[in-house]
Scaffold this motif. Structure first.
Motif, short mmCIF file in Angstrom:
data_model
loop_
_atom_site.label_atom_id
_atom_site.label_comp_id
_atom_site.label_asym_id
_atom_site.label_seq_id
_atom_site.Cartn_x
_atom_site.Cartn_y
_atom_site.Cartn_z
N LYS A 90 -0.05 -36.40 -26.67
CA LYS A 90 0.70 -36.59 -27.91
C LYS A 90 2.18 -36.85 -27.62
N GLU B 119 -1.93 -32.14 -25.81
CA GLU B 119 -0.52 -32.04 -26.20
C GLU B 119 0.35 -32.95 -25.34
N PHE C 83 4.18 -26.54 -29.13
CA PHE C 83 2.89 -26.31 -29.78
C PHE C 83 2.58 -24.82 -29.74
#
Length: 219
Positions: A162, A159, A147
């Protein structure tokens, strides 16, 4: 006066960091083999290596823990070791969450820096007051999600979630430590504004890819 002294110290640290990164033309990183890749994540097989690790166990903020740990690691590579060795900067700076019940589901962190090949066999001994020590990074596989932007407290949690979601839909749904621990790898200096590279790392057990399980990293 005390506040001014603290600000001056922080300013000197940042200037030194900028100079260090600016003049490092070839920054070393740990070696790995890419064993699987898809749109949302990839799996890498990292080789055995030695890192220097700084505990920041009383810090529940990822950002504060990273600053605290890296400040000590920076002193170490600048010569605060019993060998008086100057050690080249490497990448990434790796901040590993220790599972707990804190605001970010953490009870603290470890901040680690990969040692250059020249120092892998015989790491310089850090000054005792730095409270850092070598950490043997066993060869194993890591699921990685990249990212951009700045790695801030709320961002790293999102993140990591995810990556956990992506892995839950994969053949390795039951082969990770995603629910208990993750690491954030940062590759860029603080002054870089655009095209920043960060990664979420999660240890993974994937025998089908030639990966061995090492569990949650022990420091």
């Amino acid at each position: 006066m005390e506040m001014m002294a603290m600000k001056k110290t922080a300013a000197v640290f940042v200037v030194n960091l900028l100079l260090l990164v600016t003049f490092c033309s070839a920054i070393e990183s740990p070696e790995y083999t890419l064993v699987h890749k898809e749109s949302e994540f990839e799996i890498r097989l990292y080789r055995h290596s030695v890192w220097m690790s700084a505990p920041a166990l009383l810090q529940l903020s990822f950002q504060k823990a990273t600053w605290n740990g890296f400040h000590r690691l920076f002193q170490f590579i600048q010569g605060a070791n019993l060998n008086f060795s100057r050690i080249p900067m490497t990448a990434p700076v790796l901040t590993t969450m220790v599972p707990g019940a804190g605001p970010l589901e953490s009870q603290g962190y470890y901040v680690s820096l990969y040692l250059p090949v020249k120092f892998q066999a015989t790491p310089p001994l850090p000054l005792p007051e730095l409270n850092i020590k070598p950490h043997k990074f066993a060869s194993h596989c890591i699921a990685v999600r990249e990212f951009s932007g700045f790695a801030k407290d709320d961002r790293v949690v999102k993140e990591a979630q995810k990556l956990a979601t992506s892995l839950s839909r994969s053949p390795w749904a039951d082969s990770t430590s995603a629910r208990s621990s993750y690491s954030i790898a940062q590759y860029d200096a603080p002054f870089k504004i655009i095209k920043r590279r960060n990664e979420v790392w999660v240890d993974i057990d994937a025998p089908d890819l030639g990966c061995k399980s090492v569990g949650v990293a022990a420091y």
